[in-house]
Design an enzyme around this catalytic site. Structure first.
Site, short mmCIF file in Angstrom:
data_model
loop_
_atom_site.label_atom_id
_atom_site.label_comp_id
_atom_site.label_asym_id
_atom_site.label_seq_id
_atom_site.Cartn_x
_atom_site.Cartn_y
_atom_site.Cartn_z
N ASP A 1 2.71 -32.85 -52.67
CA ASP A 1 2.18 -32.98 -51.32
C ASP A 1 3.27 -33.35 -50.33
O ASP A 1 3.72 -34.49 -50.28
CB ASP A 1 1.08 -34.05 -51.32
N ASP B 1 2.28 -28.47 -44.57
CA ASP B 1 1.66 -29.41 -45.50
C ASP B 1 1.25 -28.70 -46.79
O ASP B 1 0.24 -27.99 -46.83
CB ASP B 1 0.44 -30.05 -44.84
#
Length: 435
Positions: free
Chosen positions: A92, A288
């Site tokens: 992430d 992201d």
């Protein structure tokens, strides 16, 4: 949400665990297939190590498993602990803290691929700079000075509560070396899954903040402070930590915005559809990898969906109201097998970044970067309404739009770059060609 009583209880059970007296708890996991990475807190890194190593000499490559659809998630494998054990982590770039579901024992954990992580007794103390930066300025209180409590929350409503520990990470470098180094991570003993989750052992925080794994490795002199990934449209791909795996001259670069220090953001973008400006020029964009899909704010999303519906008027497509795979799907005269079957009906999109008063860069979005084919054989829009998931003014470039691209976050030069990549083949060194 943390209490002094719970903190003291955890310290006690971790002490018992070290002595081999704690009970074995059930397995666990956490995740969100649509938007897995929205941290609200930050940590600092460990003190800089004077190892005297040449950080440019090597990198770490982490093969990726998973896809945008139908799995809706990715994971990489890291070997952590003494002796090292494998764990599947959600990579992430939208968050900093790496954490594992943890048998300390675990209060609330969900299904996971592996047995819960069992920590050693190497607790990060409350006064450690790592712990201080975990909390908002002025809110850091050491109710229990012998440990550092943390709580991270994600936009989908998920969260992890735990303590910071240090443990051994067994890492393989592209120069052939294997090295064990100690890094800080979260021992998560109380997880709440978000609105959608997949079985996972934890999260690999690759954000730009000091607590991220690459920040810690960089400060130890092991790699340069660079992160990259190449996600294949066929599933899989790889992440890498460090540089030396790409030809910088073949990458389109744009500066990281100094206005958004917590995330990888080039700043404001202009939405381009079919080669024409939409008038939306102030979209705050964030790269992201913790988000499977791309998100636009409500106004830009409504414009895009209306434009698409107009563009498809008279085409052999009609809205598939019975397909709930994603909010907007279309069916054809017969089921579609892949994006190639529908490319002629959809125009390319782009995001234009103004890196200076005159210079601009464009992040291209061909149809395969914003569409999926559902299990029903319909084509669905993989750009979603970010306002509906609490993103407010932020807009997300998610995994679907980064497929088959090499995307690089150079924290030393404060630049974000992208270019075409062969994401089906793992790179080994700069001399390795993946273009």
């Amino acid at each position: 949400m943390k209490t002094e009583g719970k903190s003291g209880w955890l310290l006690l059970v971790m002490s018992l665990l070290v002595m081999g007296l704690s009970a074995t708890m059930s397995s666990a996991s956490f995740g969100d297939q649509y938007h897995r990475g929205r941290r609200k807190t930050m940590l600092p890194d460990e003190a800089t190590s004077s190892l005297g190593l040449n950080r440019a000499a090597s990198s770490i490559v982490l093969p990726v498993h998973g896809n945008v659809y139908p799995i809706g998630s990715y994971n990489v494998t890291l070997n952590i602990g003494q002796p090292p054990k494998p764990y599947f982590l959600d990579p992430d770039t939208g968050s900093d803290l790496t954490w594992l579901q943890c048998d300390a024992p675990c209060v609330r954990c969900t299904e996971a691929p592996h047995p819960l992580y069992r920590p050693n007794n190497d607790l990060v103390v409350c006064k450690d700079p790592l712990c201080e930066a975990l909390h908002a300025p002025g809110s850091h209180k050491c109710e229990n000075p012998e440990q550092c409590d943390y709580e991270v929350e994600y936009a989908d409503g998920g969260s992890s509560l735990g303590v910071l520990v240090r443990d051994a990470f067994l890492l393989n470098f592209t120069n052939g070396n294997q090295r064990t180094t100690h890094l800080a991570l979260g021992c998560g003993y109380d997880q709440l899954p978000g609105s959608s989750y997949h079985p996972i052992d934890g999260v690999l925080g690759l954000g730009k903040g000091k607590p991220s794994i690459v920040s810690q490795l960089s400060n130890q002199g092991l790699v340069r402070h660079v992160i990259g990934h190449c996600l294949s449209g066929r599933g899989g791909g790889f992440f890498f930590l460090g540089d030396g795996l790409y030809d910088s001259s073949r990458i389109v670069w744009t500066p990281m915005s100094p206005d958004y220090i917590k995330h990888y953001s080039p700043g404001l973008a202009e939405l381009i559809v079919g080669g024409k400006s939409t008038g939306f020029r102030n979209l705050v964009m964030v790269f992201d990898s913790g988000s499977s899909y791309t998100y636009l704010n409500s106004q830009a999303y409504q414009f895009l969906t209306s434009w698409l519906k107009r563009e498809l008027t008279g085409k052999p497509l009609k809205e598939a109201l019975d397909d709930k795979t994603l909010p907007l799907c279309w069916k054809g005269r017969k089921p579609f097998r892949n994006i190639r079957d529908v490319k002629t009906y959809f125009k390319p999109l782009a995001l234009r970044f103004a890196s200076g008063r005159k210079d601009t860069t464009q992040f291209e979005l061909p149809p395969e970067a914003y569409l999926i084919i559902s299990s029903k054989g319909n084509v669905c829009l993989g750009i979603l309404n970010g306002s509906e998931v609490g993103l407010q003014n932020s807009n997300i470039i998610g995994d679907i739009s980064m497929q088959d691209k090499m995307v690089i976050y150079d924290n030393e030069k404060q630049m974000i770059g992208w270019g075409p990549g062969n994401c089906d083949q793992l790179p080994k060194s700069r001399s390795f060609s993946f273009w």
